[in-house]
Write a protein that holds these residues in place. Sequence first.
Motif, PDB file in Angstrom:
ATOM      1  N   GLU B   4      -0.115   3.339   6.334  1.00 37.38           N
ATOM      2  CA  GLU B   4       0.887   2.336   6.015  1.00 37.38           C
ATOM      3  C   GLU B   4       1.256   1.552   7.285  1.00 37.38           C
ATOM      4  O   GLU B   4       1.443   2.150   8.343  1.00 37.38           O
ATOM      5  CB  GLU B   4       2.116   3.071   5.483  1.00 37.38           C
ATOM      6  N   ILE B   5       1.320   0.230   7.175  1.00 34.34           N
ATOM      7  CA  ILE B   5       1.907  -0.530   8.289  1.00 34.34           C
ATOM      8  C   ILE B   5       3.060  -1.367   7.762  1.00 34.34           C
ATOM      9  O   ILE B   5       2.982  -1.929   6.673  1.00 34.34           O
ATOM     10  CB  ILE B   5       0.892  -1.415   9.060  1.00 34.34           C
ATOM     11  N   ARG B   7       5.621  -4.495   7.274  1.00 27.34           N
ATOM     12  CA  ARG B   7       5.437  -5.958   7.312  1.00 27.34           C
ATOM     13  C   ARG B   7       5.756  -6.469   8.704  1.00 27.34           C
ATOM     14  O   ARG B   7       6.739  -6.047   9.312  1.00 27.34           O
ATOM     15  CB  ARG B   7       6.414  -6.628   6.363  1.00 27.34           C
ATOM     16  N   GLY B 473       5.768 -15.048   1.906  1.00 26.62           N
ATOM     17  CA  GLY B 473       6.442 -13.845   1.436  1.00 26.62           C
ATOM     18  C   GLY B 473       5.457 -12.830   0.893  1.00 26.62           C
ATOM     19  O   GLY B 473       5.774 -11.661   0.686  1.00 26.62           O
ATOM     20  N   GLU B 646       1.448  -0.433  -0.432  1.00 25.14           N
ATOM     21  CA  GLU B 646       2.863  -0.632  -0.776  1.00 25.14           C
ATOM     22  C   GLU B 646       3.149  -2.104  -1.064  1.00 25.14           C
ATOM     23  O   GLU B 646       3.969  -2.430  -1.915  1.00 25.14           O
ATOM     24  CB  GLU B 646       3.757  -0.141   0.366  1.00 25.14           C
ATOM     25  N   GLU B 647       2.467  -2.977  -0.326  1.00 25.03           N
ATOM     26  CA  GLU B 647       2.651  -4.406  -0.576  1.00 25.03           C
ATOM     27  C   GLU B 647       2.001  -4.797  -1.907  1.00 25.03           C
ATOM     28  O   GLU B 647       2.483  -5.683  -2.605  1.00 25.03           O
ATOM     29  CB  GLU B 647       2.074  -5.240   0.571  1.00 25.03           C
ATOM     30  N   TYR B 649       1.877  -2.876  -4.489  1.00 26.00           N
ATOM     31  CA  TYR B 649       2.869  -2.426  -5.461  1.00 26.00           C
ATOM     32  C   TYR B 649       3.953  -3.500  -5.635  1.00 26.00           C
ATOM     33  O   TYR B 649       4.318  -3.873  -6.758  1.00 26.00           O
ATOM     34  CB  TYR B 649       3.462  -1.105  -4.952  1.00 26.00           C
ATOM     35  N   GLY B 650       4.429  -4.023  -4.497  1.00 30.62           N
ATOM     36  CA  GLY B 650       5.473  -5.050  -4.548  1.00 30.62           C
ATOM     37  C   GLY B 650       4.998  -6.341  -5.195  1.00 30.62           C
ATOM     38  O   GLY B 650       5.741  -6.995  -5.920  1.00 30.62           O
ATOM     39  N   GLN B 651       3.734  -6.717  -4.926  1.00 33.62           N
ATOM     40  CA  GLN B 651       3.172  -7.918  -5.548  1.00 33.62           C
ATOM     41  C   GLN B 651       3.115  -7.754  -7.058  1.00 33.62           C
ATOM     42  O   GLN B 651       3.418  -8.672  -7.810  1.00 33.62           O
ATOM     43  CB  GLN B 651       1.752  -8.182  -5.031  1.00 33.62           C
ATOM     44  N   CYS B 653       4.929  -5.677  -9.021  1.00 33.06           N
ATOM     45  CA  CYS B 653       6.278  -5.670  -9.607  1.00 33.06           C
ATOM     46  C   CYS B 653       6.851  -7.087  -9.658  1.00 33.06           C
ATOM     47  O   CYS B 653       7.438  -7.499 -10.660  1.00 33.06           O
ATOM     48  CB  CYS B 653       7.217  -4.762  -8.808  1.00 33.06           C
ATOM     49  N   GLY B 654       6.668  -7.829  -8.564  1.00 32.74           N
ATOM     50  CA  GLY B 654       7.202  -9.189  -8.518  1.00 32.74           C
ATOM     51  C   GLY B 654       6.524 -10.100  -9.527  1.00 32.74           C
ATOM     52  O   GLY B 654       7.174 -10.927 -10.176  1.00 32.74           O
ATOM     53  N   ALA B 657       7.828  -9.249 -12.975  1.00 32.40           N
ATOM     54  CA  ALA B 657       9.183  -9.778 -13.207  1.00 32.40           C
ATOM     55  C   ALA B 657       9.124 -11.265 -13.536  1.00 32.40           C
ATOM     56  O   ALA B 657       9.811 -11.748 -14.441  1.00 32.40           O
ATOM     57  CB  ALA B 657      10.055  -9.534 -11.976  1.00 32.40           C
ATOM     58  N   MET B 658       8.287 -12.001 -12.799  1.00 36.57           N
ATOM     59  CA  MET B 658       8.170 -13.426 -13.071  1.00 36.57           C
ATOM     60  C   MET B 658       7.602 -13.661 -14.477  1.00 36.57           C
ATOM     61  O   MET B 658       8.028 -14.550 -15.205  1.00 36.57           O
ATOM     62  CB  MET B 658       7.280 -14.083 -12.022  1.00 36.57           C
ATOM     63  N   GLU B 693      11.288  -0.454 -16.623  1.00 45.99           N
ATOM     64  CA  GLU B 693      10.515   0.300 -15.639  1.00 45.99           C
ATOM     65  C   GLU B 693       9.158  -0.368 -15.479  1.00 45.99           C
ATOM     66  O   GLU B 693       8.367  -0.395 -16.434  1.00 45.99           O
ATOM     67  CB  GLU B 693      10.306   1.743 -16.106  1.00 45.99           C
ATOM     68  N   ILE B 694       8.888  -0.892 -14.309  1.00 46.40           N
ATOM     69  CA  ILE B 694       7.568  -1.484 -14.066  1.00 46.40           C
ATOM     70  C   ILE B 694       6.691  -0.412 -13.422  1.00 46.40           C
ATOM     71  O   ILE B 694       7.081   0.193 -12.421  1.00 46.40           O
ATOM     72  CB  ILE B 694       7.670  -2.720 -13.158  1.00 46.40           C
TER      73      ILE B 694
END
Lengths: 154, 757
Positions: B4-5, B7, B473, B646-647, B649-651, B653-654, B657-658, B693-694
């Motif tokens: 993991e690194i 951001r 982002g 981890e990024e 995962y965030g992409q 989820c985001g 949501a959109m 829950e995503i």
Amino acid sequence: MTTFTLHFWLNNQPESVEIPLTATLLDVLRDELHMTGTKRGCGIGECGACTVLLNGQAVNSCTVLALQAQGQKVETVEGLAKGEELSSLQQSFIEEHAVQCGFCTSGMLMSATGLLRQNPHPSEKEIRTAISGNLCRCTGYMPIIKAIEKESKR
Amino acid sequence: MFQEIPRVDVKAKLTGRAKYADDLQFPNMIYAAMVRSTIAHGDVLSIDATKALSQDDVLGILTWKDIPGLSNKGKERPVLVESRVRFIGDGIAMVVAKSQKAAREAAKLVEIRYQPLAAVFDVKESMKKTAGWIHGRSNVETIISMQHGHVEDGFEEADVIYEESVSTQRVQHAAIEPESAVAVYQEDHMEVYCPPKSPFNVRRVVAETLDVSVNKVRLISAVVGGSFGGKDYDMSLLASRVALVAKRYQKPCKMTYTREESIMEGTKRHPYQIDYKIGAKKDGTLTGLSVQMVSDAGAYLSKSAMVAWRSCVESGGPYRIPHVKTDISVVYTNQIYSDSLRGFGSPQVDFGLEVVMDGLAERLQMDPLALRLKNALQDGDVHATGQVLSGVSIEKCLLALKDKSDYEQTRKRIASFNRDHASGPYRLGFGIAALHRGEALGAGGEGIDTAGVYVHIEKDGSVIIYSGLSEVGQGCQTMMVRIVSEILGIHSSRIRVTTLDTDYVPDSGPTVASRGTVIAGNATVLAAEELKTKITEVLSQKKWFKKNAELVFQNETITLRHNPEVSVSYQDAIKMVFSQGENLYGHGWWSAPKLVWDWKKGQGDAYFNYVYGACGCEVKVNIETGKTDIVRFVAVHDVGTALNIEEVYGQICGGVAMGIGYGLTEEVQLREGKIINDNFDTYLMPTAMDIGEIEPVILQEHSAIGPLGAKGLGEPVTSIVAPAITNAISDALQSRIVDLPADLERVLAHVKKGDAR
């Protein structure tokens, strides 16, 4: 233009500034004091990017008149870290990858800080409720919820 | 799996120190505010600024007459209109003042007289010969087609034909940061600070507006508060406007849009109307597909034709269909114009086809997942474009979805809930959707799908990456750090990515089409590999180095592959290189593979690769209020090698949501061309309470072409969310939703339809 002198506590430091009577707290922070960590996203209290703590309560600083802060305590994102050392909530945001574009981040941090002070061990639902006034378009909220959860368990 | 690194830009964003454009202050800065068209179509007869100019602190007003270069090019780039306005919000003039407040207040006092023209707001009306022309002599800008086999043969072979008309709505990026730009006048050039999605495009438009060569414009990126396809075309206009003022007054000038202005001028996702006809054998084998689409481009062209081309190419979905005929008309209306928005033409056709697949499954009395699996593309299959595919992972995605969503049990549980609670207010439903999506720009963007990246190793062994790819982002800077760190075998803390400054970084193309990781990532690989070669050349002069020996760069150490006892530290190796008088500048330039598209035949190799995904959504619908709650959203995406899981995962989820917003609540509402929901109290985006829950499911099927095996991700995650949701609601209500969004009113209407069945 009618002005007045606002005296208040900003991140535990006394602050005085001459401002227009109609200025919002956000106007004072950003335009007068150049504390630009607090963001302006919508101007009507809907997006939460301008969230600060007023006497420990999370508020949308764009809908708070500056004179309401007279003599009060205001905390902003700039007050969270101690010098180079991040607060443990900020650290949780890093560990859970809760930041993308970062524009909502200041507001999210302040809402979370306000929540955790009043309720150090919130349920997931309470976390979601506390940040429901903060819009985020990047993360889908999940990493942010996890970061706040993590912090509450530290 | 990589370590993991964090951001690279995270600390500045967490402490409030990250500077977005509106945070920037310059001495003697002045401010501008727009005067915009209040009518949808017409000619400006006169501009009366007397009142505005008499206000305190007001310095002046600029119109198109103050533009030395191009004010607009007909269908394109209306920096300030010359006379014709084509939508409510078109820029007519700028008021300049010593404060933002004074500029905005005075702008309201400018009086414009118009000669109105007939305006058209509906694409079907606009296509009629009687409609007033918006550009040229037809409101149909183009018709793009794809033709594979003979669709009529496909329908003849079919046992079942299913027809459906669907529609998608106009939505917007709604990045939380409103657009802002600052221009600083310098003696020999113009400095522009702004959040650009396509920095070199913005620079070009500023130069064209000022009538100077591009090297006279220096664009320095502020931190970007979200893009999602926005801050491209509209940022070019804003940057050009502040540059004009800065040039005229020879002072720094800032303009920041209010949220209402951002919504008024921010480009939108194209609304589509689509007629489908699909044929299948009794066993579910697809035989033919006809897709007839109309896209609402709004008042200006922007990238509407490229968006339409992608829709056309992807209209057959991730399915094997021998006969396909698709046509899409791109049509102007007198409304805010459409442009790139996360998905770029995919979400519309993914919504349409996935709704149709469910409708067909119902007609065939077949399980929706089984129908998709039966027709899922495989390696070696011929795509609807005629291209033979490889690296196809749709079946893996669908099977992973089946597994992770506990598909059969979920269906059973939901059916029994609905049976047991038939008299209650809630209905549960489950829906799925699948996609394939072309990577990067494809044949529609030939010649511009390139990226340059420089990687420099300094004498102390630290590294700077110079890239023109905009960090909006999504984490592209961290991605580049990952690649350099892996290739040189050094710790990521040694590496910094420089600010995007067009004076110093190479053009890496736009941050679009989920292309950053693949295109700029590959350029980063090449730059880092060049450095490895340079280091190797110096080390090869050492006695211990055998001819043609291979070196391993790992853990800050360079080792002989065949004799790991022989090694030199990275730090010492760097010293050796510099002591020899050599340099450690690495240059990477990567172009997407050549592609061909035959516009006449509507066939060709459209994309060098496709990515695949599948998702499933469980909803709880309140049949009394029409409110839909997302209970659970399982999103399976094949991302290739995850460079930063981890990024990823965030992409996901985001993106989900959109997509939830697209599916349930978001719609830019226009009345006679005027946007009536112009802030976030009425334009409703999902909050933390609305996303359920995503559950991202990340498949890592190595890409043959992406850097370290990675694939693009940003857009696919959004593209199939809405159909999974509406298919779930349709399942809950037993009535098919074919229009977006599935808001309260629409769901209630279907409650009645479902009851009637």
